[in-house]
Each structure stands twice: as structure tokens, then as C-alpha cells.
Design a protein around this motif. Sequence first.
Motif, mmCIF file in Angstrom:
data_model
loop_
_atom_site.group_PDB
_atom_site.id
_atom_site.type_symbol
_atom_site.label_atom_id
_atom_site.label_comp_id
_atom_site.label_asym_id
_atom_site.label_seq_id
_atom_site.Cartn_x
_atom_site.Cartn_y
_atom_site.Cartn_z
ATOM 1 N N SER A 39 7.021 7.075 -2.307
ATOM 2 C CA SER A 39 5.626 6.419 -2.414
ATOM 3 C C SER A 39 5.673 5.136 -3.247
ATOM 4 C CB SER A 39 4.434 7.447 -2.880
ATOM 5 O OG SER A 39 3.451 6.950 -2.740
ATOM 6 N N ASP A 40 6.170 5.246 -4.741
ATOM 7 C CA ASP A 40 6.275 4.432 -5.572
ATOM 8 C C ASP A 40 7.301 3.146 -5.240
ATOM 9 O OD1 ASP A 40 4.594 5.783 -6.942
ATOM 10 O OD2 ASP A 40 5.988 6.481 -8.316
ATOM 11 N N GLY A 41 8.049 3.416 -4.187
ATOM 12 C CA GLY A 41 8.950 2.092 -3.650
ATOM 13 C C GLY A 41 10.474 2.257 -4.579
ATOM 14 N N THR A 42 10.418 3.219 -5.509
ATOM 15 C CA THR A 42 11.621 3.468 -6.273
ATOM 16 C C THR A 42 12.778 3.908 -5.600
ATOM 17 O OG1 THR A 42 10.729 5.271 -7.448
ATOM 18 C CG2 THR A 42 10.490 3.227 -8.463
ATOM 19 N N LEU A 88 11.006 13.653 -5.008
ATOM 20 C CA LEU A 88 11.265 12.508 -3.999
ATOM 21 C C LEU A 88 10.101 11.787 -3.320
ATOM 22 C CD1 LEU A 88 13.495 11.118 -2.882
ATOM 23 C CD2 LEU A 88 13.927 13.030 -1.335
ATOM 24 N N ALA A 89 9.134 12.496 -2.972
ATOM 25 C CA ALA A 89 8.108 11.841 -2.144
ATOM 26 C C ALA A 89 7.460 10.868 -3.124
ATOM 27 C CB ALA A 89 7.110 13.123 -1.808
ATOM 28 N N LYS A 90 7.216 11.262 -4.493
ATOM 29 C CA LYS A 90 6.634 10.268 -5.477
ATOM 30 C C LYS A 90 7.380 9.105 -5.506
ATOM 31 C CE LYS A 90 4.692 10.025 -10.008
ATOM 32 N NZ LYS A 90 4.856 8.352 -9.915
ATOM 33 N N LEU A 91 8.692 8.946 -5.665
ATOM 34 C CA LEU A 91 9.578 7.999 -5.937
ATOM 35 C C LEU A 91 9.673 7.027 -4.411
ATOM 36 C CD1 LEU A 91 12.803 9.781 -7.457
ATOM 37 C CD2 LEU A 91 10.987 8.294 -8.681
ATOM 38 N N MET A 103 0.860 -1.157 0.048
ATOM 39 C CA MET A 103 -0.189 -0.051 0.007
ATOM 40 C C MET A 103 0.664 1.292 -0.106
ATOM 41 S SD MET A 103 -2.990 1.276 2.565
ATOM 42 C CE MET A 103 -2.502 2.555 3.704
ATOM 43 N N ASN A 104 0.590 2.271 -1.033
ATOM 44 C CA ASN A 104 1.502 3.381 -1.053
ATOM 45 C C ASN A 104 0.884 4.408 -0.132
ATOM 46 O OD1 ASN A 104 2.976 2.017 -2.923
ATOM 47 N ND2 ASN A 104 1.947 3.140 -4.747
ATOM 48 N N LEU A 105 1.745 5.078 0.604
ATOM 49 C CA LEU A 105 1.307 6.537 1.286
ATOM 50 C C LEU A 105 0.852 7.370 0.492
ATOM 51 C CD1 LEU A 105 3.959 6.234 4.275
ATOM 52 C CD2 LEU A 105 1.366 5.715 4.305
ATOM 53 N N PRO A 106 -0.135 8.188 0.737
ATOM 54 C CA PRO A 106 -0.244 9.582 -0.019
ATOM 55 C C PRO A 106 1.218 10.197 0.136
ATOM 56 C CG PRO A 106 -1.976 9.319 1.823
ATOM 57 C CD PRO A 106 -0.846 8.075 2.027
ATOM 58 N N ILE A 107 1.146 10.917 -1.272
ATOM 59 C CA ILE A 107 2.489 11.831 -1.491
ATOM 60 C C ILE A 107 2.638 13.100 -0.494
ATOM 61 C CG2 ILE A 107 3.511 13.270 -2.925
ATOM 62 C CD1 ILE A 107 2.669 11.592 -5.381
ATOM 63 N N GLU A 108 1.440 13.807 -0.029
ATOM 64 C CA GLU A 108 1.524 14.585 1.119
ATOM 65 C C GLU A 108 2.180 14.219 2.299
ATOM 66 O OE1 GLU A 108 -1.586 13.684 -0.401
ATOM 67 O OE2 GLU A 108 -1.061 15.543 -1.893
ATOM 68 N N LEU A 109 1.894 12.951 2.880
ATOM 69 C CA LEU A 109 2.437 12.100 4.111
ATOM 70 C C LEU A 109 3.822 12.064 3.788
ATOM 71 C CD1 LEU A 109 -0.219 9.807 5.630
ATOM 72 C CD2 LEU A 109 0.821 11.597 6.741
ATOM 73 N N THR A 110 4.209 11.291 2.685
ATOM 74 C CA THR A 110 5.678 11.035 2.261
ATOM 75 C C THR A 110 6.372 12.191 2.340
ATOM 76 O OG1 THR A 110 4.748 9.060 0.999
ATOM 77 C CG2 THR A 110 6.777 9.669 0.678
ATOM 78 N N LYS A 166 18.616 12.111 7.009
ATOM 79 C CA LYS A 166 18.000 10.775 6.363
ATOM 80 C C LYS A 166 18.687 10.410 5.125
ATOM 81 C CE LYS A 166 13.461 11.178 8.669
ATOM 82 N NZ LYS A 166 11.945 11.169 8.562
ATOM 83 N N ILE A 167 18.735 9.136 5.106
ATOM 84 C CA ILE A 167 19.384 8.564 3.916
ATOM 85 C C ILE A 167 18.496 7.791 2.992
ATOM 86 C CG2 ILE A 167 21.151 6.733 3.287
ATOM 87 C CD1 ILE A 167 22.403 6.780 5.963
ATOM 88 N N TYR A 168 18.539 8.082 1.901
ATOM 89 C CA TYR A 168 17.624 7.599 0.782
ATOM 90 C C TYR A 168 18.550 6.763 -0.416
ATOM 91 C CZ TYR A 168 14.860 10.987 2.868
ATOM 92 O OH TYR A 168 13.813 11.731 3.716
ATOM 93 N N PHE A 169 17.984 5.615 -0.727
ATOM 94 C CA PHE A 169 18.638 4.639 -1.633
ATOM 95 C C PHE A 169 17.584 4.790 -3.074
ATOM 96 C CE2 PHE A 169 19.124 0.852 -4.216
ATOM 97 C CZ PHE A 169 20.799 0.911 -4.106
ATOM 98 N N PHE A 170 18.238 5.501 -4.155
ATOM 99 C CA PHE A 170 17.944 5.461 -5.275
ATOM 100 C C PHE A 170 17.976 4.386 -6.067
ATOM 101 C CE2 PHE A 170 18.002 9.913 -3.788
ATOM 102 C CZ PHE A 170 16.957 10.605 -4.345
ATOM 103 N N HIS A 171 17.021 3.535 -6.409
ATOM 104 C CA HIS A 171 17.100 2.194 -7.269
ATOM 105 C C HIS A 171 17.369 2.532 -8.829
ATOM 106 C CE1 HIS A 171 15.929 -0.630 -4.179
ATOM 107 N NE2 HIS A 171 15.273 0.347 -3.686
ATOM 108 N N ASP A 172 16.548 2.345 -9.590
ATOM 109 C CA ASP A 172 17.051 2.758 -11.073
ATOM 110 C C ASP A 172 16.257 4.065 -11.693
ATOM 111 O OD1 ASP A 172 18.401 0.225 -11.267
ATOM 112 O OD2 ASP A 172 16.766 -0.939 -11.550
ATOM 113 N N VAL A 173 15.455 4.546 -10.841
ATOM 114 C CA VAL A 173 14.742 5.716 -11.170
ATOM 115 C C VAL A 173 15.235 6.922 -10.365
ATOM 116 C CG1 VAL A 173 12.339 6.782 -11.581
ATOM 117 C CG2 VAL A 173 12.777 4.273 -11.868
ATOM 118 N N VAL A 174 15.357 8.015 -11.224
ATOM 119 C CA VAL A 174 15.771 9.317 -10.545
ATOM 120 C C VAL A 174 14.852 10.435 -10.836
ATOM 121 C CG1 VAL A 174 18.148 8.519 -9.901
ATOM 122 C CG2 VAL A 174 17.570 9.994 -12.084
#
Length: 143
Positions: A107-110, A102-105, A1-8, A16-24
Motif C-alpha cells: 500500500s505504501d509503495g515500498t 506485506l499489505a502495508k508495504l 492514491m494508496n489502497l486500503p490495507i484490507e483490499l491490498t 505472485k512475485i513481489y519486489f521489496f525495495h529498501d524496506v522489509v
Amino acid sequence: MNLPIELTADSIDERKIYFFHDVVPDGSDIYPRHRYICFKKHCQVVCLVECTTQEATIDKYIMQRSLPTSTKVHLSPNETLNLPKDTFINCNTCYSCEVKDLAKLLSDGTVDFCGEIEGADYASIISGLKFSPVIKPAIKALL
């Protein structure tokens, strides 16, 4: 389940550390399959520094440009933060993207959230950015 972008978007923050998979984010110069630390969230923009295990690459970059060695920050291995090896930050380069992108990515799990660095490590990154002669004054003014 994806969180709403506003919450994300509200969860995105400094240290905070973020790992970018294949999509930037579109239009960014962020590299896929890398970890980035948020060092500043200002208005609707996030400023990031890249994490790497390639210490020699950073040393070469600093040496070739005669930059201060204080612009390289070392993070010790930390399994909790998904940093299994010695990790280094080149504080002479920084990246930015819009919070909503960044919030969209996220939320999408990318993009994955990996954890949050300690205050002392964060202070070292901020110090390295301030000492860098190549970081733009507008970025330094935010620190």
C-alpha cells in the motif's frame, strides 16, 4: 492514491512475485532489493522464496550441504514478470511475514507487485520445497 490495507491484503496470493525495495517487514529476514515469490498464504502468514540471478551461489550452497539438485528451480527470462535474466530459486530456504505487514508495504509503495508465475513454474517450486531435507515439516505440511 494508496489502497486500503484490507483490499491490498486480499490481493496477496500464491504464485505472485513481489519486489521489496529498501524496506522489509519488521522482524523478517527478507533481503531488501530482491524479488520474492509467494508460495503459500496460510491464515495471516505469507511464505516466500527468494529470486536470484546468482546461479553459482545456489549451486555452491547445494553442493556444500549435499542437498538434492532438484531443490534449485530455474525461471526463464520474462519481461512481463520483470525477470529480465535467468532467475533461480533455492528451495532450501524460505521466508515468512505477516499478511498485514506485506499489505502495508504494498500500500505504501515500498513493495511492488511484479506479476504471477505460471502453474508449471509454481509446481516446480513446490516440488523443490518438498524434496528439500532442510525445509521444516510444518512448512511442508502446508504444501
